[in-house]
Design a protein around this motif. Structure first.
Motif, PDB file in Angstrom:
ATOM      1  N   GLU A  53       0.837  -1.207   0.000  1.00 26.41           N
ATOM      2  CA  GLU A  53       0.000   0.000   0.000  1.00 26.41           C
ATOM      3  C   GLU A  53       0.874   1.260   0.000  1.00 26.41           C
ATOM      4  N   VAL A  99       5.030   6.494   1.684  1.00 25.07           N
ATOM      5  CA  VAL A  99       4.259   6.113   2.878  1.00 25.07           C
ATOM      6  C   VAL A  99       4.053   7.368   3.744  1.00 25.07           C
ATOM      7  N   LYS A 108      -7.248   7.980   8.289  1.00 23.55           N
ATOM      8  CA  LYS A 108      -7.317   6.675   7.611  1.00 23.55           C
ATOM      9  C   LYS A 108      -5.949   5.989   7.517  1.00 23.55           C
ATOM     10  N   ALA A 109      -4.879   6.778   7.599  1.00 21.93           N
ATOM     11  CA  ALA A 109      -3.538   6.193   7.501  1.00 21.93           C
ATOM     12  C   ALA A 109      -3.153   5.423   8.760  1.00 21.93           C
ATOM     13  N   VAL A 111      -4.285   2.867  10.028  1.00 22.45           N
ATOM     14  CA  VAL A 111      -4.394   1.405   9.964  1.00 22.45           C
ATOM     15  C   VAL A 111      -3.264   0.786   9.127  1.00 22.45           C
ATOM     16  N   LEU A 112      -2.337   1.616   8.660  1.00 26.01           N
ATOM     17  CA  LEU A 112      -1.219   1.077   7.871  1.00 26.01           C
ATOM     18  C   LEU A 112      -0.170   0.444   8.788  1.00 26.01           C
ATOM     19  N   TYR A 113       0.456  -0.597   8.294  1.00 27.31           N
ATOM     20  CA  TYR A 113       1.551  -1.246   9.035  1.00 27.31           C
ATOM     21  C   TYR A 113       2.605  -1.677   8.027  1.00 27.31           C
ATOM     22  N   VAL A 180       3.988  -2.809   2.904  1.00 27.95           N
ATOM     23  CA  VAL A 180       3.043  -1.994   3.658  1.00 27.95           C
ATOM     24  C   VAL A 180       1.651  -2.574   3.459  1.00 27.95           C
ATOM     25  N   GLY A 181       0.966  -2.771   4.566  1.00 26.59           N
ATOM     26  CA  GLY A 181      -0.393  -3.323   4.519  1.00 26.59           C
ATOM     27  C   GLY A 181      -1.370  -2.437   5.272  1.00 26.59           C
ATOM     28  N   ARG A 182      -2.653  -2.745   5.090  1.00 27.30           N
ATOM     29  CA  ARG A 182      -3.728  -1.960   5.704  1.00 27.30           C
ATOM     30  C   ARG A 182      -4.538  -2.911   6.597  1.00 27.30           C
TER      31      ARG A 182
END
Ligand SMILES: Nc1nc2c(c(=O)[nH]1)N[C@H]1C(S)=C(S)[C@@H](COP(=O)(O)O)O[C@H]1N2
Ligand SMILES: [Mo]
Length: 183
Positions: A53, A99, A108-109, A111-113, A180-182
Protein backbone atom coordinates in the motif's frame (compact mmCIF):
# COMPACT_ATOMS: atom_id res chain seq x y z
CA UNK A 1 7.03 -53.88 -42.34
CA UNK A 2 8.28 -57.22 -41.08
CA UNK A 3 11.76 -55.84 -41.31
CA UNK A 4 10.85 -52.81 -39.16
CA UNK A 5 9.14 -55.07 -36.60
CA UNK A 6 12.21 -57.17 -36.37
CA UNK A 7 14.43 -54.14 -35.94
CA UNK A 8 12.08 -52.70 -33.29
CA UNK A 9 12.09 -56.04 -31.49
CA UNK A 10 15.84 -56.09 -31.31
CA UNK A 11 15.90 -52.46 -30.09
CA UNK A 12 13.50 -53.37 -27.27
CA UNK A 13 15.91 -56.09 -26.37
CA UNK A 14 18.66 -53.47 -26.10
CA UNK A 15 16.79 -51.38 -23.54
CA UNK A 16 17.75 -53.42 -20.44
CA UNK A 17 21.34 -53.48 -21.67
CA UNK A 18 21.34 -49.70 -22.13
CA UNK A 19 19.91 -49.26 -18.62
CA UNK A 20 22.58 -51.55 -17.21
CA UNK A 21 25.31 -49.58 -18.96
CA UNK A 22 23.93 -46.25 -17.78
CA UNK A 23 24.11 -47.18 -14.08
CA UNK A 24 27.76 -46.17 -13.65
CA UNK A 25 27.08 -42.97 -15.64
CA UNK A 26 24.19 -42.01 -13.29
CA UNK A 27 26.27 -42.89 -10.23
CA UNK A 28 29.10 -40.70 -11.49
CA UNK A 29 26.82 -37.73 -12.29
CA UNK A 30 25.38 -37.92 -8.76
CA UNK A 31 28.84 -37.69 -7.24
CA UNK A 32 29.77 -34.74 -9.40
CA UNK A 33 28.71 -31.36 -8.00
CA UNK A 34 27.74 -29.88 -11.35
CA UNK A 35 24.56 -28.36 -9.82
CA UNK A 36 25.37 -24.91 -8.46
CA UNK A 37 24.68 -24.46 -4.74
CA UNK A 38 21.71 -22.25 -3.79
CA UNK A 39 22.60 -18.55 -3.65
CA UNK A 40 24.27 -18.14 -0.28
CA UNK A 41 23.60 -15.07 1.87
CA UNK A 42 27.30 -14.25 1.44
CA UNK A 43 26.62 -13.45 -2.21
CA UNK A 44 23.19 -11.87 -1.64
CA UNK A 45 22.70 -8.54 -3.36
CA UNK A 46 22.17 -5.56 -1.08
CA UNK A 47 18.71 -4.40 -1.97
CA UNK A 48 15.30 -3.93 -0.42
CA UNK A 49 11.91 -3.75 -2.10
CA UNK A 50 9.12 -1.54 -0.83
CA UNK A 51 5.75 -2.95 -1.87
CA UNK A 52 2.08 -3.02 -0.96
CA UNK A 53 0.00 0.00 0.00
CA UNK A 54 2.55 2.55 -1.17
CA UNK A 55 2.27 5.41 -3.67
CA UNK A 56 5.61 4.51 -5.31
CA UNK A 57 6.63 0.83 -5.13
CA UNK A 58 10.43 0.93 -5.24
CA UNK A 59 13.63 -1.03 -4.94
CA UNK A 60 16.56 0.48 -3.06
CA UNK A 61 20.06 -0.69 -3.96
CA UNK A 62 23.15 -0.32 -1.80
CA UNK A 63 23.89 2.83 -3.79
CA UNK A 64 20.41 4.24 -3.09
CA UNK A 65 20.74 3.46 0.62
CA UNK A 66 24.14 5.17 0.71
CA UNK A 67 22.53 8.37 -0.63
CA UNK A 68 19.80 8.52 2.04
CA UNK A 69 20.48 10.17 5.43
CA UNK A 70 22.70 7.79 7.40
CA UNK A 71 22.19 7.07 11.08
CA UNK A 72 24.29 5.35 13.68
CA UNK A 73 22.85 3.81 16.83
CA UNK A 74 24.34 1.91 19.73
CA UNK A 75 22.37 -1.25 20.44
CA UNK A 76 22.79 -4.60 22.12
CA UNK A 77 22.49 -7.51 19.70
CA UNK A 78 20.97 -10.88 20.57
CA UNK A 79 24.47 -12.18 21.38
CA UNK A 80 24.64 -9.57 24.16
CA UNK A 81 27.37 -7.52 22.48
CA UNK A 82 26.87 -3.77 22.31
CA UNK A 83 27.60 -2.56 18.80
CA UNK A 84 27.43 0.53 16.70
CA UNK A 85 24.98 -0.08 13.89
CA UNK A 86 24.87 2.09 10.81
CA UNK A 87 22.20 2.34 8.15
CA UNK A 88 19.07 4.21 7.13
CA UNK A 89 16.03 4.86 9.32
CA UNK A 90 13.05 2.85 8.10
CA UNK A 91 11.05 6.08 8.02
CA UNK A 92 13.40 7.55 5.38
CA UNK A 93 13.09 4.56 3.06
CA UNK A 94 9.32 4.34 3.44
CA UNK A 95 8.88 8.10 2.97
CA UNK A 96 10.70 7.81 -0.39
CA UNK A 97 8.15 5.19 -1.43
CA UNK A 98 5.32 7.54 -0.50
CA UNK A 99 4.26 6.11 2.88
CA UNK A 100 2.56 8.81 5.00
CA UNK A 101 4.41 10.09 8.09
CA UNK A 102 4.42 13.31 10.12
CA UNK A 103 1.39 15.48 9.42
CA UNK A 104 0.07 12.82 7.01
CA UNK A 105 0.10 9.99 9.56
CA UNK A 106 -3.40 10.45 10.92
CA UNK A 107 -6.99 9.45 10.17
CA UNK A 108 -7.32 6.67 7.61
CA UNK A 109 -3.54 6.19 7.50
CA UNK A 110 -3.58 4.95 11.11
CA UNK A 111 -4.39 1.41 9.96
CA UNK A 112 -1.22 1.08 7.87
CA UNK A 113 1.55 -1.25 9.04
CA UNK A 114 4.83 -2.48 7.62
CA UNK A 115 5.98 -6.08 7.42
CA UNK A 116 9.75 -6.57 7.30
CA UNK A 117 10.28 -9.73 5.25
CA UNK A 118 13.46 -11.83 5.20
CA UNK A 119 14.93 -14.16 2.58
CA UNK A 120 14.20 -17.17 4.85
CA UNK A 121 10.51 -16.24 5.04
CA UNK A 122 10.74 -14.75 8.53
CA UNK A 123 8.54 -11.65 8.96
CA UNK A 124 7.80 -9.09 11.64
CA UNK A 125 5.29 -6.25 11.83
CA UNK A 126 5.83 -2.61 12.79
CA UNK A 127 3.14 0.01 13.19
CA UNK A 128 3.97 3.25 11.37
CA UNK A 129 3.93 5.44 14.54
CA UNK A 130 6.78 3.32 15.96
CA UNK A 131 8.94 4.57 13.08
CA UNK A 132 7.78 8.19 12.99
CA UNK A 133 9.87 10.82 14.81
CA UNK A 134 6.73 12.94 15.32
CA UNK A 135 5.31 10.07 17.42
CA UNK A 136 8.37 8.42 18.91
CA UNK A 137 12.05 8.97 19.63
CA UNK A 138 12.88 5.39 18.69
CA UNK A 139 15.35 5.01 15.82
CA UNK A 140 14.41 1.82 14.01
CA UNK A 141 17.05 1.22 11.42
CA UNK A 142 17.65 -0.80 8.30
CA UNK A 143 21.30 -1.45 9.10
CA UNK A 144 24.02 -2.40 6.63
CA UNK A 145 27.07 -2.02 8.90
CA UNK A 146 27.95 -3.17 12.40
CA UNK A 147 31.01 -1.62 14.06
CA UNK A 148 32.14 -0.19 10.74
CA UNK A 149 31.98 -3.49 8.84
CA UNK A 150 29.31 -4.80 6.47
CA UNK A 151 26.91 -7.15 8.26
CA UNK A 152 27.81 -10.84 8.28
CA UNK A 153 26.17 -13.26 5.84
CA UNK A 154 23.92 -14.45 8.68
CA UNK A 155 22.82 -10.95 9.65
CA UNK A 156 22.69 -9.16 6.34
CA UNK A 157 23.36 -7.64 4.01
CA UNK A 158 20.43 -5.73 5.60
CA UNK A 159 19.01 -6.14 9.10
CA UNK A 160 16.37 -4.32 11.12
CA UNK A 161 17.83 -2.94 14.35
CA UNK A 162 15.40 -2.03 17.12
CA UNK A 163 17.46 -0.33 19.84
CA UNK A 164 16.22 -0.86 23.37
CA UNK A 165 13.69 -3.56 22.52
CA UNK A 166 14.04 -6.18 25.27
CA UNK A 167 13.64 -9.13 22.89
CA UNK A 168 15.23 -9.51 19.46
CA UNK A 169 12.40 -11.15 17.54
CA UNK A 170 11.92 -8.00 15.41
CA UNK A 171 15.59 -7.68 14.58
CA UNK A 172 14.82 -9.24 11.19
CA UNK A 173 17.99 -10.48 9.53
CA UNK A 174 18.46 -10.78 5.74
CA UNK A 175 15.70 -8.30 4.96
CA UNK A 176 14.58 -8.35 1.33
CA UNK A 177 11.26 -6.52 1.44
CA UNK A 178 9.21 -3.95 3.36
CA UNK A 179 5.57 -4.58 2.62
CA UNK A 180 3.04 -1.99 3.66
CA UNK A 181 -0.39 -3.32 4.52
CA UNK A 182 -3.73 -1.96 5.70
CA UNK A 183 -5.33 -3.53 8.78
N1 LIG B 1 15.58 -13.64 8.98
C1 LIG B 1 15.38 -13.95 10.25
N2 LIG B 1 15.54 -13.00 11.18
C2 LIG B 1 15.31 -13.28 12.49
C3 LIG B 1 14.90 -14.56 12.90
C4 LIG B 1 14.73 -15.54 11.89
O1 LIG B 1 14.36 -16.69 12.13
N3 LIG B 1 14.99 -15.19 10.58
N4 LIG B 1 14.65 -14.81 14.23
C5 LIG B 1 14.41 -13.67 15.09
C6 LIG B 1 14.45 -13.98 16.49
S1 LIG B 1 13.09 -14.74 17.15
C7 LIG B 1 15.49 -13.61 17.28
S2 LIG B 1 15.47 -13.86 18.95
C8 LIG B 1 16.68 -13.05 16.70
C9 LIG B 1 17.79 -13.99 16.96
O2 LIG B 1 18.97 -13.39 16.59
P1 LIG B 1 20.27 -14.25 16.36
O3 LIG B 1 19.89 -15.37 15.42
O4 LIG B 1 21.24 -13.31 15.80
O5 LIG B 1 20.68 -14.80 17.70
O6 LIG B 1 16.62 -12.85 15.30
C10 LIG B 1 15.38 -12.51 14.80
N5 LIG B 1 15.50 -12.29 13.39
MO1 LIG C 1 13.63 -15.19 19.32
Amino acid sequence: MTDRHTRFGSMVGLVPLALLLSVPVIARSQQKTDIPPPASPATAITQVQVTGEVARPSTFSAEDLAKLPRQTVKAKAHDGAESQYEGVALVEILTKAGVPFGKDLRGKAMVLYVVAEASDGYRAVFALPELDPTYSDRMILLADHRDGKPLSAKEGPLQIVVPGEKKHARWVRQVIRLRVGRA
